[in-house]
Scaffold this motif. Structure first.
Motif, short mmCIF file in Angstrom:
data_model
loop_
_atom_site.label_atom_id
_atom_site.label_comp_id
_atom_site.label_asym_id
_atom_site.label_seq_id
_atom_site.Cartn_x
_atom_site.Cartn_y
_atom_site.Cartn_z
N GLU A 1 4.22 3.23 4.71
CA GLU A 1 2.84 3.18 4.23
C GLU A 1 2.85 3.26 2.71
O GLU A 1 3.48 4.13 2.12
CB GLU A 1 2.04 4.35 4.80
CG GLU A 1 0.60 4.38 4.36
CD GLU A 1 -0.16 5.54 4.96
OE1 GLU A 1 -1.22 5.92 4.41
OE2 GLU A 1 0.31 6.09 5.98
N THR B 1 0.32 3.49 -0.62
CA THR B 1 -1.04 3.84 -1.02
C THR B 1 -1.15 3.84 -2.54
O THR B 1 -0.43 4.57 -3.21
CB THR B 1 -1.43 5.24 -0.50
OG1 THR B 1 -1.23 5.29 0.91
CG2 THR B 1 -2.88 5.54 -0.83
N ASP C 1 -1.74 12.74 -0.63
CA ASP C 1 -0.80 11.65 -0.37
C ASP C 1 0.60 11.99 -0.85
O ASP C 1 1.60 11.62 -0.22
CB ASP C 1 -1.27 10.36 -1.04
CG ASP C 1 -2.48 9.75 -0.35
OD1 ASP C 1 -2.69 10.05 0.84
OD2 ASP C 1 -3.22 8.98 -0.99
N VAL D 1 0.75 -3.99 -3.74
CA VAL D 1 -0.39 -3.07 -3.71
C VAL D 1 -1.02 -2.92 -5.10
O VAL D 1 -2.24 -2.90 -5.24
CB VAL D 1 0.05 -1.69 -3.18
CG1 VAL D 1 -1.10 -0.71 -3.21
CG2 VAL D 1 0.59 -1.83 -1.76
#
Length: 258
Positions: free
Chosen positions: A2, A4, A29, A211
């Protein structure tokens, strides 16, 4: 895995504590993170690696390079920019139709990685002098704030031979090896792998770049979770030595012809 993005980071100024800013905005996070990637753009800004063209007195070599690029590419090149590239480089591998150089920390890239985008109040943004040390400072800053066992990768975008487009690469890292070594492992047919060494820091940098985006996206840090290095030998070798780099050896014998 993942990934972020760390959002709402302010415009970074010289002396800013990147670790503190990232911890404040990443929240929980980071508590479960394995890796933090940070774009070299904000690292350079925090380390005051901005410059102005007026700071570079033009040498004869820089003027020669600028004139040659204008001649072969039809693109006007400021000789002061060529001088900045020379001063940030240890070797000039290609001088036309563009400048391909080795930076002082071993990374081979166009224009010594000097950026002219998103640099308010200045002309140029230089790469960090020692990106590995930059990554270590950020990691220690995380530890000072109770965030432990998080590897840090300083990233940049770079073109590739034989392919169009750019992708994220690692230019500095700490807390993990640069690569994992599959040699001696076996494939599904039982054949022993003899040459496979996986550059995981580059792969994580490229994933993070999906990202963070480019241009005006403004998300220079990414938290990576649920990723494991695995039970393999690691190595910090990333930049090829001259003796081991057949492409660089060939470029030393090559000259651009119109």
């Amino acid at each position: 895995m993942e990934l972020t993005p760390v959002t709402d980071l302010p415009e970074i100024r010289p002396g800013d504590d990147l670790a503190e800013l990232i911890v404040d905005r990443a929240g929980d996070d980071l508590e479960s993170a394995e890796v933090l990637t940070v774009a070299s753009t904000v690292v350079s800004k925090a380390e005051d690696r901005t410059a102005d063209l007026a700071e570079y007195p033009v040498s004869g070599r820089a003027r020669e390079i600028a004139d040659r690029i204008e001649d072969v590419a039809g693109e006007q090149k400021d000789p002061r920019f060529a001088q900045a590239v020379l001063e940030e480089s240890t070797e000039l591998l290609i001088d036309a139709p563009f400048l391909l150089t080795e930076t002082r920390f071993g990374h081979i890239t166009v224009n010594a990685g000097i950026d002219r985008s998103n640099v308010p109040e200045h002309d140029l943004l230089l790469l960090p002098k020692r990106p590995g040390e930059s990554a270590e400072r950020i990691r220690r800053g995380l530890e000072d704030r109770g965030i432990e066992d998080v590897a840090v990768i300083v990233t940049d975008t770079s073109g590739r031979p034989f392919r169009h487009g750019q992708r994220g690469v690692a230019i500095g890292w700490t807390g993990m090896p640069a690569s994992r070594d599959w040699r001696g492992e076996r494939d599904r047919d039982g054949r022993e792998l003899g040459v496979t060494v996986q550059s995981v820091v580059d792969e994580l940098a490229a994933a993070a770049n999906l990202v963070t985006g480019e241009g005006a996206d403004g998300t220079p840090a990414v938290v990576v979770r649920d990723w494991e290095f695995g039970d393999l030998e690691g190595s910090d070798e990333l930049f090829r030595s001259v003796e081991d780099d057949l492409v660089r050896q060939a470029l030393r014998e090559w000259e651009f012809q119109q």
